[in-house]
Design a protein around this motif. Structure first.
Motif, PDB file in Angstrom:
ATOM      1  N   GLY A  80       0.819  -1.201   0.000  1.00  0.00           N
ATOM      2  CA  GLY A  80       0.000   0.000   0.000  1.00  0.00           C
ATOM      3  C   GLY A  80       0.856   1.255   0.000  1.00  0.00           C
ATOM      4  N   PHE A  81       0.292   2.336  -0.519  1.00  0.00           N
ATOM      5  CA  PHE A  81       1.041   3.603  -0.563  1.00  0.00           C
ATOM      6  C   PHE A  81       0.102   4.767  -0.249  1.00  0.00           C
ATOM      7  N   HIS A  82       0.686   5.921   0.019  1.00  0.00           N
ATOM      8  CA  HIS A  82      -0.066   7.115   0.396  1.00  0.00           C
ATOM      9  C   HIS A  82      -0.961   7.566  -0.748  1.00  0.00           C
ATOM     10  N   SER A  83      -2.258   7.786  -0.439  1.00  0.00           N
ATOM     11  CA  SER A  83      -3.192   8.225  -1.466  1.00  0.00           C
ATOM     12  C   SER A  83      -4.390   8.899  -0.809  1.00  0.00           C
ATOM     13  N   PRO A  84      -4.414  10.245  -0.743  1.00  0.00           N
ATOM     14  CA  PRO A  84      -5.552  10.935  -0.134  1.00  0.00           C
ATOM     15  C   PRO A  84      -6.836  10.819  -0.957  1.00  0.00           C
ATOM     16  N   TYR A  85      -6.726  10.502  -2.243  1.00  0.00           N
ATOM     17  CA  TYR A  85      -7.909  10.292  -3.079  1.00  0.00           C
ATOM     18  C   TYR A  85      -7.506   9.435  -4.268  1.00  0.00           C
TER      19      TYR A  85
END
Length: 468
Positions: A64-69
């Motif tokens: 998983g990785f950073h994703s605000p949207y």
């Protein structure tokens, strides 16, 4: 955040100090005594026919990785894994075995199964060139290539040539024309690069193995019908192709009316580079300059943005009347042997970016620099390690289209905080036995889909390759 500028400089610094170690005059080279077979079954290069095959299995996974949207065409932010499988049967026959006027008939059957991560969406530089971008097509075998290859010799002097699946000759006239007509992949002939073309034994990313800004004519699987003419001389070559474009972006159907749509390509190749001034004469190098012009039913990003703003809707690049638009671009490609085992390579690509990305990927500009090293130093001559950095970009209208929520055939997060998509890839390919190879590959991707609000992403791959 992955900044490729210091990485590109580091790659150059890693490779180029070896230039100073080159002798001023060529030194004797020990004969190659390695007779290790590189296919499971032996092949007779003197035979009039060719029957061979390959299978390529790639397992890819990312955490998983950073994703605000995210949006419809986003790379999935949760961890995922997928496996792809491509198998190809290569067949050929010398209709005319006279090496000065040789005629080859080429026929290949192929099957492409499995999936790419996120169904091959969310990255301009997607991480697996084997993936078909329409998963509904399935693994049913299909015709990949069917063509006639004609050599027309202009001299009785011959030079050695490697026998391949696309050309059966082992000796060819030093000056000659070569003609091809039928079904093929344009990268079989254009934009070739020995360290950076073969996704089955080298790098996996499709903006590493091909010029990402070259929107070459092809259907979803990467093939088209084309006519190619090529002139080859001792130090240079020139080639031209006219090919069928898909009826829609990334479509499986081709437009047969050349008045409505076509892809035209020209490439000039010179088999020396400026680095040859600093190297011994036996170090091979090549520079290739590519230009393309596509005519197809392509939308204009700016026009669709204006329409969307006027109607307070989301822009749709396909929302235009049937038309024939023009997209054009340039590519530069080089490779250079630095030592017996070490090669440097790179690409630059640019296209006008006003019209939609239509056939290959959503890239309007690309820079690439890398190198590979054969395993002679650790007594494994058929092993190879590679390192490359590539930086992709899109033009301002393309950026604004994605920012307003528009979708391309690969990209669309619903919004866009733009930055260049930067990729670092490294691999190690091990030769296990005869035609069996295993590779481990790592790709680090900053700003997936040109979006600095998402990522970075680490993609891990294991590849098994068999040549029959």
């Amino acid at each position: 955040m992955l900044n490729l500028r210091p990485i590109l400089l580091a790659i150059a610094a890693l490779c180029t100090p070896l230039l100073a170690q080159q002798p001023a005059t060529p030194q004797p080279v020990a004969p190659d005594t390695d007779t290790t077979p590189l296919t499971l079954f032996p092949h007779n290069d003197a035979s009039r026919y060719l029957l061979s095959g390959q299978a390529n299995i790639i397992f890819q996974a990312h955490p998983g990785f950073h994703s605000p949207y995210s949006g419809t065409n986003s790379l999935l932010a949760r961890g995922e894994y997928k496996t792809s499988l491509v198998g190809t049967l290569f067949m050929g026959f010398k209709l005319n075995p006279n090496p000065r006027y040789e005629t080859d008939a080429i026929y290949d059957e192929e099957s492409a199964g499995g999936r790419g991560v996120s169904e091959a969406l969310g990255l301009a530089g997607f991480t697996n060139l084997d993936v078909v971008r329409n998963p509904s097509l399935g693994p049913i075998p299909y015709l990949a290539r069917a063509q006639v290859h004609q050599t027309i010799g202009l001299t009785s002097a011959f030079v050695d040539s490697d026998r391949t699946q696309f050309s059966l000759a082992t000796k060819v006239p030093a000056r000659r024309f070569e003609l091809r007509i039928g079904k093929m992949g344009l990268p079989d002939v254009f934009d070739l690069n020995n360290p950076g073309t073969d996704s089955h034994l080298q790098f996996l990313n499709w903006t590493v193995d091909n010029n990402g800004a070259w929107d070459y004519a092809a259907d979803t699987r990467g093939y088209t019908y084309a006519f190619v003419t090529e002139y080859d001389d001792i130090l240079w070559s020139a080639r031209y192709a006219i090919a069928l474009m898909p009826t829609i972006a990334n479509g499986i159907e081709l437009q047969w009316n050349l008045r409505r749509a076509s892809g035209q390509n020209i490439e000039l190749e010179y088999r020396k580079t400026p680095l040859a001034l600093f190297l011994s004469k036996d170090r091979k190098g090549t520079v290739r300059l590519l230009a393309f012009v596509n005519h197809a039913n392509m939308g204009d990003y700016r026009d669709q943005i204006k329409l969307a703003l006027a109607t307070h809707t989301t822009p749709v690049i396909t929302g235009h009347p049937l038309t024939s638009s023009v997209k054009y671009g340039l590519g530069l490609n080089f490779e250079q042997e630095l030592t017996q085992d070490l090669r440097l390579f790179g690409r630059f690509g640019w296209n006008e970016g006003q019209h939609e990305s239509y056939a290959y990927t959503e890239v309007d500009q690309t820079f690439e620099l890398g190198c590979d090293l054969a395993g002679n130093r650790w007594s494994r001559p058929h092993d190879k390690i590679g390192l490359v950095a590539v930086s992709n970009a899109i033009k301002r209208d393309h950026q604004e289209y994605l920012k307003l929520g528009g979708l391309g055939f690969l990209l669309g997060d619903g919004n866009l905080n733009y930055a260049r998509e930067d990729i670092l890839e490294t691999y190690y390919t091990a030769h296990n036995w005869r035609g069996l190879f295993t590779a481990f590959d790592l790709q680090l991707i900053a700003h997936p889909g040109y979006n600095q609000a998402r990522g970075p992403v680490e993609m891990f791959s294991v590849r098994t390759h068999v040549d029959f």
